[in-house]
Scaffold this motif. Structure first.
Motif, PDB file in Angstrom:
ATOM      1  N   GLY A  26       0.797  -1.218   0.000  1.00 30.41           N
ATOM      2  CA  GLY A  26       0.000   0.000   0.000  1.00 30.41           C
ATOM      3  C   GLY A  26       0.824   1.259   0.000  1.00 30.41           C
ATOM      4  O   GLY A  26       0.462   2.239  -0.657  1.00 30.41           O
ATOM      5  N   ALA A  30       0.513   1.299  -4.107  1.00 29.13           N
ATOM      6  CA  ALA A  30      -0.874   1.715  -4.363  1.00 29.13           C
ATOM      7  C   ALA A  30      -1.190   3.137  -3.936  1.00 29.13           C
ATOM      8  O   ALA A  30      -2.195   3.695  -4.372  1.00 29.13           O
ATOM      9  N   LEU A  31      -0.368   3.751  -3.108  1.00 23.42           N
ATOM     10  CA  LEU A  31      -0.709   5.065  -2.562  1.00 23.42           C
ATOM     11  C   LEU A  31      -0.789   6.134  -3.648  1.00 23.42           C
ATOM     12  O   LEU A  31      -1.713   6.958  -3.655  1.00 23.42           O
ATOM     13  N   ALA A  34      -3.921   5.624  -5.948  1.00 21.42           N
ATOM     14  CA  ALA A  34      -5.119   5.915  -5.163  1.00 21.42           C
ATOM     15  C   ALA A  34      -5.299   7.408  -4.968  1.00 21.42           C
ATOM     16  O   ALA A  34      -6.421   7.926  -5.025  1.00 21.42           O
ATOM     17  N   LEU A  44      -8.617  10.870  -0.291  1.00 24.97           N
ATOM     18  CA  LEU A  44      -7.685   9.768  -0.054  1.00 24.97           C
ATOM     19  C   LEU A  44      -7.842   9.199   1.348  1.00 24.97           C
ATOM     20  O   LEU A  44      -7.825   7.985   1.548  1.00 24.97           O
ATOM     21  N   LEU A  48      -8.995   5.444   2.387  1.00 23.22           N
ATOM     22  CA  LEU A  48      -8.249   4.567   3.285  1.00 23.22           C
ATOM     23  C   LEU A  48      -9.171   3.984   4.345  1.00 23.22           C
ATOM     24  O   LEU A  48      -9.113   2.784   4.646  1.00 23.22           O
ATOM     25  N   ALA A  51     -11.540   1.360   2.694  1.00 22.82           N
ATOM     26  CA  ALA A  51     -10.808   0.121   2.425  1.00 22.82           C
ATOM     27  C   ALA A  51     -10.560  -0.655   3.710  1.00 22.82           C
ATOM     28  O   ALA A  51     -10.661  -1.896   3.730  1.00 22.82           O
ATOM     29  N   LEU A 190      -6.635   0.951  -2.907  1.00 26.29           N
ATOM     30  CA  LEU A 190      -5.972   0.803  -1.615  1.00 26.29           C
ATOM     31  C   LEU A 190      -6.245  -0.559  -0.988  1.00 26.29           C
ATOM     32  O   LEU A 190      -5.443  -1.047  -0.175  1.00 26.29           O
ATOM     33  N   ALA A 193      -3.656  -3.101  -0.783  1.00 29.64           N
ATOM     34  CA  ALA A 193      -2.663  -3.062   0.280  1.00 29.64           C
ATOM     35  C   ALA A 193      -3.068  -3.861   1.505  1.00 29.64           C
ATOM     36  O   ALA A 193      -2.227  -4.272   2.286  1.00 29.64           O
ATOM     37  N   TYR A 229      -0.389   2.618   7.829  1.00 26.81           N
ATOM     38  CA  TYR A 229      -0.871   3.273   6.612  1.00 26.81           C
ATOM     39  C   TYR A 229      -1.389   4.677   6.898  1.00 26.81           C
ATOM     40  O   TYR A 229      -1.117   5.622   6.155  1.00 26.81           O
ATOM     41  N   THR A 233       0.269   7.998   5.349  1.00 25.84           N
ATOM     42  CA  THR A 233      -0.567   8.772   4.423  1.00 25.84           C
ATOM     43  C   THR A 233      -0.700  10.214   4.871  1.00 25.84           C
ATOM     44  O   THR A 233      -0.519  11.150   4.078  1.00 25.84           O
ATOM     45  N   SER A 342      -6.670  -6.224  -7.678  1.00 26.79           N
ATOM     46  CA  SER A 342      -7.726  -5.801  -6.757  1.00 26.79           C
ATOM     47  C   SER A 342      -9.062  -6.408  -7.140  1.00 26.79           C
ATOM     48  O   SER A 342      -9.827  -6.854  -6.270  1.00 26.79           O
TER      49      SER A 342
END
Length: 412
Positions: A26, A30-31, A34, A44, A48, A51, A190, A193, A229, A233, A342
């Motif tokens: 992640g 993937a960050l 995303a 975002l 998160l 997800a 996300l 992740a 995460y 983030t 995914s």
């Protein structure tokens, strides 16, 4: 009767294997995509959270089912036992193809950080090396994963501290307009992740006291990953902002530069490579175990069900998975692999939640949330990922029809 694998993993090892699958995917892969889908810092962060909620529902469904069915294969086994052989097969198919794409994405991440000019060659070398590690036994893999997780967590902690402590760093707004479809698409990316806790469930035949170990390990691993995460983030958004984050091929390194911490950039590069290797190690482990279970039941060639007489691992399944991943890593693009992966994994967990629904009682509310969440996130993904994933699932249905004659009945 099929030979059983060695039960050598406790709670700590199972948690570490789950973290080795989640931490890194992640943050380092993937960050950025995303952030581009979400369109704002607030989007975002909402993505998160969404997800994580879907992942929690899936995790608890997997934990309950794994305690009841402590055999290799994860939702392939649960779907077969609770919903029927077709749904078990479809779960196994979705898992194997989706996670094969995940393996390729992790291998390509290693190549992109270690030697960008020859990323595909490095990716193939990484797959070969880690397949050899897994071939010699899961306990060696667990020990290596402990080292990987420790290194990655140390690097991420440095990024968080430096980014949040940068007094003169620009502080872009974390707000912005929320667009529902975009937020759900970001959440779907996300989710890639968070899927590492599946590695714990697919190791059901190799953990000690699975009825106790698996339900404890799954939420612990997921909770630690979510905390990491969220911290990373927020800190990266604080110095880069959503637009720069979406555009950056290496956002954590760029965050270190924006915080005037050039000394940290080489460490971030090493951390990214190590994180991807850790994820790849556990992913190959999980895919090979599901391949083993499907081969035992006749849905894949029976030769893949062999267990090595000395190392007690599914050595032929591991070699086959390694070969396929090496081919994909030599030809694929990392961002396309994320979306495809995914979609397949969300289908897999949709079946896991449907299986948990049949348990009744307190399992049903979370199972219902998981079913709806998986469906929404899967079809919110980029159209290309949805179409490609749907096509591969349709091919799986055809393969099911062909293989029915040689498949064995579900085990009681």
């Amino acid at each position: 009767m099929a030979e059983e694998l060695r039960r050598s993993l406790g709670v700590f090892d199972a948690v570490v294997i789950g973290l080795g699958s989640m931490i890194g995917a992640g943050i380092f892969v993937a960050l950025g995509p995303a952030a581009g889908a979400a369109g704002s810092g607030a989007g975002l962060l909402w993505a998160l959270g969404i997800a994580a909620v879907v992942a929690y529902a899936n995790a608890m469904a997997s934990a309950r089912l794994a305690a009841l069915y402590p055999a290799s294969g994860g939702t392939y086994v649960y779907g077969r036992e609770r919903l029927g052989s077709f749904w078990g097969y479809m779960a196994g198919w979705a898992f194997v193809v989706g996670k094969t794409a995940s393996c390729a994405a992790m291998a390509l991440t290693v190549g992109a950080y270690v030697w960008p000019a020859h990323a595909h060659a490095v990716a193939v070398a990484a797959v070969v090396a880690l397949t050899a590690v897994n071939y010699r036994g899961v306990q060696k893999s667990a020990l290596l994963t402990r080292v990987v997780v420790a290194v990655v967590l140390a690097v991420l902690a440095c990024v968080v501290v430096v980014s949040l402590g940068a007094g003169e760093a620009a502080r872009p707004t974390l707000g912005g307009e929320l667009v529902g479809g975009s937020v759900f698409q970001a959440a779907g990316l996300l989710f890639f992740a968070f899927a590492g806790y599946a590695r714990i469930a697919t190791l059901g035949e190799e953990v000690r006291d699975p009825a106790r170990t698996i339900p404890r390990a799954v939420p612990v691993a997921l909770g630690i990953a979510l905390a990491v995460y969220a911290a990373v983030t927020v800190s990266v958004l604080a110095v880069l902002g959503p637009d720069a984050l979406a555009a950056s091929p290496a956002p954590l390194a760029d965050a270190a530069r924006a915080a005037d911490a050039e000394w940290l950039v080489p460490l971030v590069t090493v951390g990214a490579a190590v994180a991807a290797l850790g994820s790849l190690l556990s992913l190959i482990l999980g895919v090979s175990r599901t391949t083993l279970a499907m081969a035992r039941d006749g849905y894949l060639p029976g030769a893949l069900a062999a267990v090595h007489p000395r190392f007690r691992v599914p050595h032929r399944a591991e070699l086959a998975v390694g070969a396929v991943v090496a081919v994909v890593a030599a030809t694929a693009d990392v961002r396309d692999a994320i979306g495809f992966s995914s979609f397949g994994v969300l289908v897999y967990y949709g079946i896991a939640n449907a299986s948990a629904w049949t348990l009744g009682g307190r399992s049903r509310p979370l199972a219902a949330l998981g079913i709806v969440g998986c469906a929404v996130l899967a079809f919110a993904l980029p159209l290309g990922s949805v179409l490609a994933g749907s096509g591969v699932l349709a091919a799986g249905v055809v393969a099911w029809a062909v293989s029915r004659g040689r498949a064995v009945p579900p085990r009681p």
